[in-house]
Design an enzyme around this catalytic site. Structure first.
Site, mmCIF file in Angstrom:
data_model
loop_
_atom_site.group_PDB
_atom_site.id
_atom_site.type_symbol
_atom_site.label_atom_id
_atom_site.label_comp_id
_atom_site.label_asym_id
_atom_site.label_seq_id
_atom_site.Cartn_x
_atom_site.Cartn_y
_atom_site.Cartn_z
ATOM 1 N N ASP A 183 21.602 69.570 56.021
ATOM 2 C CA ASP A 183 20.943 70.448 55.053
ATOM 3 C C ASP A 183 21.390 71.909 55.157
ATOM 4 O O ASP A 183 21.116 72.702 54.260
ATOM 5 C CB ASP A 183 19.424 70.360 55.233
ATOM 6 C CG ASP A 183 18.923 68.946 55.008
ATOM 7 O OD1 ASP A 183 19.346 68.329 54.013
ATOM 8 O OD2 ASP A 183 18.123 68.446 55.823
ATOM 9 N N ARG A 210 28.275 65.477 58.586
ATOM 10 C CA ARG A 210 27.984 65.673 57.153
ATOM 11 C C ARG A 210 28.071 67.168 56.815
ATOM 12 O O ARG A 210 28.445 67.556 55.714
ATOM 13 C CB ARG A 210 26.598 65.114 56.808
ATOM 14 C CG ARG A 210 26.469 63.629 57.110
ATOM 15 C CD ARG A 210 25.044 63.123 56.937
ATOM 16 N NE ARG A 210 24.120 63.751 57.863
ATOM 17 C CZ ARG A 210 22.806 63.569 57.864
ATOM 18 N NH1 ARG A 210 22.249 62.756 56.965
ATOM 19 N NH2 ARG A 210 22.019 64.168 58.738
ATOM 20 N N HIS A 245 12.245 67.146 57.047
ATOM 21 C CA HIS A 245 13.231 66.114 56.667
ATOM 22 C C HIS A 245 14.006 66.631 55.448
ATOM 23 O O HIS A 245 14.604 67.704 55.527
ATOM 24 C CB HIS A 245 12.471 64.800 56.422
ATOM 25 C CG HIS A 245 13.322 63.582 56.248
ATOM 26 N ND1 HIS A 245 14.609 63.496 56.675
ATOM 27 C CD2 HIS A 245 13.035 62.366 55.676
ATOM 28 C CE1 HIS A 245 15.102 62.296 56.389
ATOM 29 N NE2 HIS A 245 14.164 61.596 55.765
ATOM 30 N N SER A 264 12.500 58.857 55.861
ATOM 31 C CA SER A 264 12.620 58.179 54.551
ATOM 32 C C SER A 264 13.039 56.722 54.711
ATOM 33 O O SER A 264 12.513 55.836 54.019
ATOM 34 C CB SER A 264 13.592 58.931 53.637
ATOM 35 O OG SER A 264 14.824 59.161 54.285
ATOM 36 N N HIS A 304 18.059 68.542 65.322
ATOM 37 C CA HIS A 304 17.968 67.149 64.877
ATOM 38 C C HIS A 304 17.265 66.319 65.940
ATOM 39 O O HIS A 304 17.402 66.602 67.135
ATOM 40 C CB HIS A 304 19.363 66.564 64.609
ATOM 41 C CG HIS A 304 19.318 65.366 63.729
ATOM 42 N ND1 HIS A 304 19.113 64.106 64.218
ATOM 43 C CD2 HIS A 304 19.401 65.244 62.375
ATOM 44 C CE1 HIS A 304 19.096 63.252 63.204
ATOM 45 N NE2 HIS A 304 19.265 63.917 62.074
#
Ligand code: HAX
Length: 440
Positions: free
Chosen positions: A373, A327, A271, A241, A318
Site C-alpha cells: 500500500d 509488490r 488492511h 480479507s 506487516h
C-alpha cells in the site's frame, strides 16, 4: 467455461485423493506449537489453514503457485502490445496450478465478458446510498445486492448434494468476478463523475475494461491496472480479507455473501484501506510543509510527529513479511519506467529511504519495510485518479481473484465448517494454576 471447469474438477479430484492419503499416513503429526502469547496476540505464526493459491515467505514475499511476482511478470500472458501480466492468466494459475497459455488467458477474458451483465436493481441499490457514503460501502452494497443472482444459494434451497457444492461455487465465482469491474466503475462514476456512466467495451480485457469504464483511456493506465489487479490478488490465507471470505464460506454462505464479508475486512485501515491512508498522509504532509517535494529531513520530522501523535505510519510494517514487499518493488519499477520525474512518486521513494531506519530505532516494530500500500496511490494519482477513498475498491476487485479461486478449492476439497476453540482469561488462569485444561 466448460473446459476450465472440467480441468479444475480433474485437478481437485487428484488433490482430494492425495490429501486423503496424506492425512491417513501423517494426520497425527504436529505442525507447530501454540504459545499463550499467540492466542492473545492475533494468532501470529499459528499454522491453521490450507490455502492452495499462494504462499507467503517472510523474507522473499508472496509466491503464487510457486511463482514470484517478477516471474509472473515475465511468464504470464499479456494484452496485445502490452508488457504487464493479464490478471485472467493469474486466475487460471491460481485455480488450475499451471501457467496458462495465451489462449487459456484469452478464453477467460471472453468468458468474463459474456458473464459481466449486472442487473439494474444492483445499481438502484447503490443509488439508494447517500453520495457521501464511502466507496467501499457502495461496493459491498453492490455485491450484496448482486447476491440475488447466486446459483449456489438457489440450488441449496432446492436441496443439493454435498458433492455438487464446488460446481455452484465455481459458477457463482466466475459470475461475480466478471461483474465486479462494472460495479466498481459504477461506484467511481457515481461518486466522482456526476453519475456519467460509461458502457463496457466488449473488446477489452478484464482490467482494461475496468480502466475504460472508469474513464481512463491511457494505454499505460490500462497496463497499470493489469499489474495492479495481478499483484493485489492474493497473499496466502491468513490475511483478513482472505481469511474472512474462507471462514464465511465454510458456513456454506454463497460466494457473494462470503466475498462481501471479506471486503468488509479489506475496508479496515490496518488492511486494504491503508492504500488510501498512505496518500492522505502524504497529501497532508505536503500541505503542512507547503512543498510538492519534501526533503528527507522534512519527511523524517513528519514521521516523528505521526508517531508522537500515537498513529501508525501507513504503508509500513506487516504481520508476516520481514523485508520490502515485492509488490512495492514491482510498483517502484513501474514508476521508474513510466513516470520517473513525478514529484509524488519521488516522494514515495524518499519516504522509502527515510522511514525504515526510524521505525527500526523504535525497537518494537517487527518489520520496518514498506508493504504493497505504500506505493500504489502515487501511481494512480499520476494518471489523475486522485480520489483516494476509491483505492480500496480497486484492491477489492483484484482480491476477488485469489479469495474466490480459493473458495472453489475449499468446496472442491470438502473443507468443513471452520470453528477454532476460544478460551476465557479465567480459564487460562485456572490452567496456569495447575487445574488442567478445563476447556477440554
Ligand atoms: N507505524 C507505527 N507503528 C507501527 C507500525 C507502523 N507502520 N507497524 C507496526 N507498528 C507498531 C504496532 O502498532 C505495535 O505497537 P504496540 O506494541 O504499541 O501495539 C508494534 O509496532 C508491533 O507491531 P508488529 O508486531 O510489528 O506488527 P503487527 O503484526 O501487530 O501489525 C500491521 C502489522 C500491518 C497492522 C502494522 O505494521 C501497521 O499498523 N502498519 C500500518 C498500516 C498498514 O500499512 N497496513 C497495511 C498492511 C498490509 C496490508 O494488509 N495491506 O492490505
Amino acid at each position: 467455461m466448460g473446459e476450465l471447469k472440467e480441468l479444475f474438477k480433474a485437478r481437485a479430484d487428484a488433490a482430494v485423493a492425495e490429501i486423503k492419503d496424506l492425512l491417513k499416513e501423517h494426520g497425527n503429526k504436529k505442525i507447530g506449537e501454540v504459545t499463550l502469547a499467540q492466542v492473545y496476540q492475533g494468532m501470529r505464526g499459528i499454522t491453521g489453514l490450507v490455502t492452495e493459491t499462494s504462499l507467503l515467505d517472510a523474507h522473499e514475499g508472496i509466491r503464487f503457485r510457486d511463482y514470484s511476482i517478477p516471474e509472473l511478470q515475465e511468464k504470464l500472458p499479456k494484452a496485445k502490445d502490452g508488457t504487464e501480466p493479464l490478471p485472467e492468466g493469474l486466475f487460471y494459475l491460481m485455480l488450475i496450478g499451471e501457467m496458462p497459455s495465451e489462449e487459456d488467458a484469452h478464453q477467460i477474458t471472453s468468458v468474463w465478458q459474456r458473464r459481466s451483465h449486472v442487473p439494474t436493481h444492483v445499481f438502484h441499490t447503490i443509488d439508494a446510498l447517500p453520495i457521501t457514503a464511502h466507496p467501499m460501502t457502495m461496493f459491498v452494497t453492490g455485491v450484496m445486492a448482486l447476491q440475488t443472482e447466486s446459483n449456489f444459494a438457489k440450488s441449496y434451497a432446492k436441496g443439493m448434494s454435498k458433492k455438487d457444492y464446488w460446481e455452484y461455487v465455481f459458477d457463482d465465482s466466475m459470475d461475480l468476478i466478471a461483474r465486479l469491474p462494472r460495479i466498481a466503475a459504477y461506484v467511481y462514476r457515481r461518486k466522482y463523475k456526476f453519475s456519467e456512466h460509461i458502457q463496457p467495451n466488449g473488446l477489452l480485457d478484464w482490467a482494461g475494461n475496468l480502466a475504460h469504464m472508469m474513464g481512463f483511456e491511457d494505454e499505460s493506465f490500462k497496463e497499470l491496472m493489469r499489474l495492479y489487479m495481478t499483484i493485489h490478488a492474493d497473499h496466502e490465507g491468513g490475511n483478513v480479507s482472505a481469511h474472512t471470505t474462507h471462514l464465511v464460506g465454510s458456513a456454506l454462505s454463497d460466494p457473494y455473501l462470503s466475498f462481501a464479508a471479506g471486503m468488509n475486512g479489506l475496508a479496515g485501515p490496518l488492511h486494504g484501506l491503508a492504500n488510501q491512508e498512505v496518500i492522505k498522509w502524504i497529501f497532508d504532509m505536503r500541505e503542512e510543509l507547503e512543498t510538492e517535494l519534501p526533503s528527507k529531513e522534512q519527511i523524517a520530522d513528519y514521521v516523528q510527529k505521526t508517531l508522537s501523535a500515537g498513529k501508525v505510519v501507513p504503508g509500513y510494517g506487516h504481520a508476516v513479511l520481514r523485508k520490502t514487499d515485492p509488490r512495492f518493488t514491482a510498483q517502484m519499477e513501474f514508476g521508474k519506467k513510466h513516470m520517473p520525474d513525478d514529484p509524488l512518486v519521488q516522494t514515495v521513494w524518499n519516504i522509502y529511504e527515510t522511514v525504515p531506519p526510524i521505525l527500526q530505532s523504535l525497537g518494537k516494530i517487527k518489520n520496518p519495510w514498506p508493504n504493497v500500500d505504500a506505493h500504489s496511490g502515487a501511481l494512480l494519482v499520476h494518471y489523475g485518479l486522485e480520489e483516494y477513498e476509491f483505492y480500496t475498491v480497486l484492491f477489492g476487485v483484484s482480491r476477488s481473484l485469489g479469495v474466490l479461486a480459493s473458495l472453489c478449492w475449499d468446496r472442491a476439497l470438502g473443507f468443513p465448517l471452520e470453528r477454532p476453540k476460544s478460551v476465557t482469561t479465567e480459564a487460562v488462569k485456572s490452567w496456569l494454576a495447575g487445574n488442567g485444561e478445563i476447556w477440554e
